[in-house]
Design a protein around this motif. Structure first.
Motif, mmCIF file in Angstrom:
data_model
loop_
_atom_site.group_PDB
_atom_site.id
_atom_site.type_symbol
_atom_site.label_atom_id
_atom_site.label_comp_id
_atom_site.label_asym_id
_atom_site.label_seq_id
_atom_site.Cartn_x
_atom_site.Cartn_y
_atom_site.Cartn_z
ATOM 1 N N GLY A 99 0.401 -0.943 -0.025
ATOM 2 C CA GLY A 99 0.117 0.168 -0.087
ATOM 3 C C GLY A 99 0.129 0.906 0.147
ATOM 4 N N LEU A 100 1.981 0.882 0.327
ATOM 5 C CA LEU A 100 3.095 2.160 0.466
ATOM 6 C C LEU A 100 2.804 3.462 -0.656
ATOM 7 N N GLU A 101 2.842 2.665 -1.665
ATOM 8 C CA GLU A 101 2.968 3.718 -3.430
ATOM 9 C C GLU A 101 1.021 4.328 -3.746
ATOM 10 N N THR A 102 0.393 2.796 -3.707
ATOM 11 C CA THR A 102 -0.816 2.886 -3.743
ATOM 12 C C THR A 102 -2.001 3.479 -2.428
ATOM 13 N N ILE A 103 -1.899 3.499 -1.753
ATOM 14 C CA ILE A 103 -2.748 4.749 -0.768
ATOM 15 C C ILE A 103 -2.064 5.540 -0.272
ATOM 16 N N GLY A 104 -0.644 5.482 -0.490
ATOM 17 C CA GLY A 104 0.672 6.546 0.322
ATOM 18 C C GLY A 104 1.033 5.954 1.780
ATOM 19 N N TYR A 105 1.980 6.650 1.676
ATOM 20 C CA TYR A 105 2.881 6.267 3.124
ATOM 21 C C TYR A 105 2.021 7.031 4.326
ATOM 22 N N ASP A 106 1.787 7.514 3.768
ATOM 23 C CA ASP A 106 1.449 8.056 5.433
ATOM 24 C C ASP A 106 0.577 7.179 5.894
ATOM 25 N N VAL A 107 -1.036 6.871 5.002
ATOM 26 C CA VAL A 107 -2.288 6.433 5.436
ATOM 27 C C VAL A 107 -1.143 4.657 5.413
ATOM 28 N N ALA A 108 -1.274 4.601 4.670
ATOM 29 C CA ALA A 108 -0.228 3.123 5.218
ATOM 30 C C ALA A 108 0.629 3.065 6.286
ATOM 31 N N ALA A 109 1.223 3.765 6.360
ATOM 32 C CA ALA A 109 2.172 3.728 8.537
ATOM 33 C C ALA A 109 1.314 3.985 9.136
ATOM 34 N N TRP A 110 0.010 4.437 9.059
ATOM 35 C CA TRP A 110 -1.045 4.444 9.874
ATOM 36 C C TRP A 110 -1.845 3.019 10.567
ATOM 37 N N ALA A 111 -2.159 2.531 9.437
ATOM 38 C CA ALA A 111 -2.899 1.361 8.935
ATOM 39 C C ALA A 111 -2.192 0.239 9.878
ATOM 40 N N PHE A 112 -0.703 0.030 8.889
ATOM 41 C CA PHE A 112 0.266 -0.849 9.882
ATOM 42 C C PHE A 112 0.511 -0.611 11.364
ATOM 43 N N VAL A 113 0.702 0.379 11.743
ATOM 44 C CA VAL A 113 1.100 0.991 13.476
ATOM 45 C C VAL A 113 -0.404 0.775 14.122
ATOM 46 N N LEU A 114 -1.456 0.955 13.443
ATOM 47 C CA LEU A 114 -2.837 0.260 14.561
ATOM 48 C C LEU A 114 -2.943 -0.652 14.255
ATOM 49 N N ALA A 115 -3.000 -1.454 12.808
ATOM 50 C CA ALA A 115 -2.597 -3.394 13.332
ATOM 51 C C ALA A 115 -1.986 -3.935 13.746
ATOM 52 N N PHE A 135 1.789 8.575 15.198
ATOM 53 C CA PHE A 135 3.579 8.023 14.640
ATOM 54 C C PHE A 135 3.616 8.007 13.310
ATOM 55 N N ALA A 136 2.909 7.915 12.461
ATOM 56 C CA ALA A 136 3.135 7.730 11.284
ATOM 57 C C ALA A 136 2.876 9.410 10.444
ATOM 58 N N ALA A 137 2.742 10.379 11.438
ATOM 59 C CA ALA A 137 2.576 12.007 11.031
ATOM 60 C C ALA A 137 4.001 12.439 11.369
ATOM 61 N N GLY A 138 4.592 11.402 12.273
ATOM 62 C CA GLY A 138 6.260 12.320 12.954
ATOM 63 C C GLY A 138 6.855 11.369 11.673
ATOM 64 N N VAL A 139 6.927 10.268 11.265
ATOM 65 C CA VAL A 139 7.489 9.784 11.099
ATOM 66 C C VAL A 139 7.897 9.976 8.993
ATOM 67 N N ILE A 140 6.754 10.161 8.811
ATOM 68 C CA ILE A 140 6.631 10.728 7.195
ATOM 69 C C ILE A 140 7.188 12.242 6.889
ATOM 70 N N LEU A 141 6.281 13.047 8.236
ATOM 71 C CA LEU A 141 6.967 14.554 8.016
ATOM 72 C C LEU A 141 9.070 14.045 8.421
ATOM 73 N N ALA A 142 9.230 13.595 9.751
ATOM 74 C CA ALA A 142 10.753 13.293 9.914
ATOM 75 C C ALA A 142 11.409 12.918 7.755
ATOM 76 N N PHE A 143 10.866 12.107 7.132
ATOM 77 C CA PHE A 143 11.312 11.186 6.193
ATOM 78 C C PHE A 143 11.346 12.250 5.438
ATOM 79 N N THR A 152 5.017 9.633 -1.885
ATOM 80 C CA THR A 152 3.398 9.564 -2.375
ATOM 81 C C THR A 152 2.887 9.441 -1.120
ATOM 82 N N THR A 153 2.136 10.697 -0.473
ATOM 83 C CA THR A 153 1.516 11.166 0.074
ATOM 84 C C THR A 153 -0.062 11.511 -0.054
ATOM 85 N N ALA A 154 -1.059 10.639 0.896
ATOM 86 C CA ALA A 154 -2.661 11.163 0.850
ATOM 87 C C ALA A 154 -3.626 12.161 1.854
ATOM 88 N N ILE A 155 -2.480 12.492 2.629
ATOM 89 C CA ILE A 155 -2.747 13.518 3.735
ATOM 90 C C ILE A 155 -1.528 14.576 4.099
#
Length: 156
Positions: A99-115, A135-143, A152-155
């Motif tokens: 899902g990284l490229e499909t739905i975006g790194y931010d949404v994929a990271a959020w969903a993975f951490v939640l799962a 967590f997802a916002a911190g990681v994505i903004l740092a990257f 690729t991000t959705a939000i």
């Protein structure tokens, strides 16, 4: 303890050989990368990761050497629910990568951490609602701040 009372030491040669081979590969890759370019952009993630791997190798190698003769060589026997949790985490990680490229790194990271939290047994609703997006916002903004190409991000 006297010499007779001390437990016999037995080096875990298989584990030691595996982690040493992995560490040697990482070290060779780091040396090759540094020979090509010392630019911070090229070494931004590689060098700290290689240093972490080598530090972890030292800790694991020490544990392999210090193992006592009575210590188990195999991992703990897992029950079926524990094995299903591992399988669920592997599946969640596969979906994250897909899902990284499909739905975006931010949404994929959020969903993975939640799962991961849910599979791991976290049941506090506040933790499930607040931690994954933070967590997802911190990681994505740092990257985004460190990496010179767009993610690729959705939000975010």
């Amino acid at each position: 303890m006297t010499g007779q009372d001390a437990p016999a030491r037995r080096i875990a040669w298989g584990h030691l050989a595996l982690v040493t081979a992995l560490a040697a590969g990482v070290l060779a890759y780091l040396i090759e990368a540094r020979a090509v370019s010392l630019s911070p952009h090229n070494l931004l993630l590689l060098q700290p990761t290689a240093i972490l791997v080598l530090a972890l190798w030292a800790v694991i190698a020490w544990g392999c050497v210090r193992r006592t003769a009575g210590a188990s060589q195999d991992g703990p026997e897992g029950t079926w629910p524990e094995r299903l949790k591992v399988g669920a985490m592997v599946g969640a990680f596969a979906l994250y990568i897909a899902g990284l490229e499909t739905i975006g790194y931010d949404v994929a990271a959020w969903a993975f951490v939640l799962a991961g939290l849910a599979i791991g047994g976290e049941r506090r609703p506040l933790m499930l609602v607040l931690f994954p997006p933070a967590f997802a916002a911190g990681v994505i903004l740092a990257f985004k701040a460190m990496i010179p190409y767009p993610l690729t991000t959705a939000i975010l």
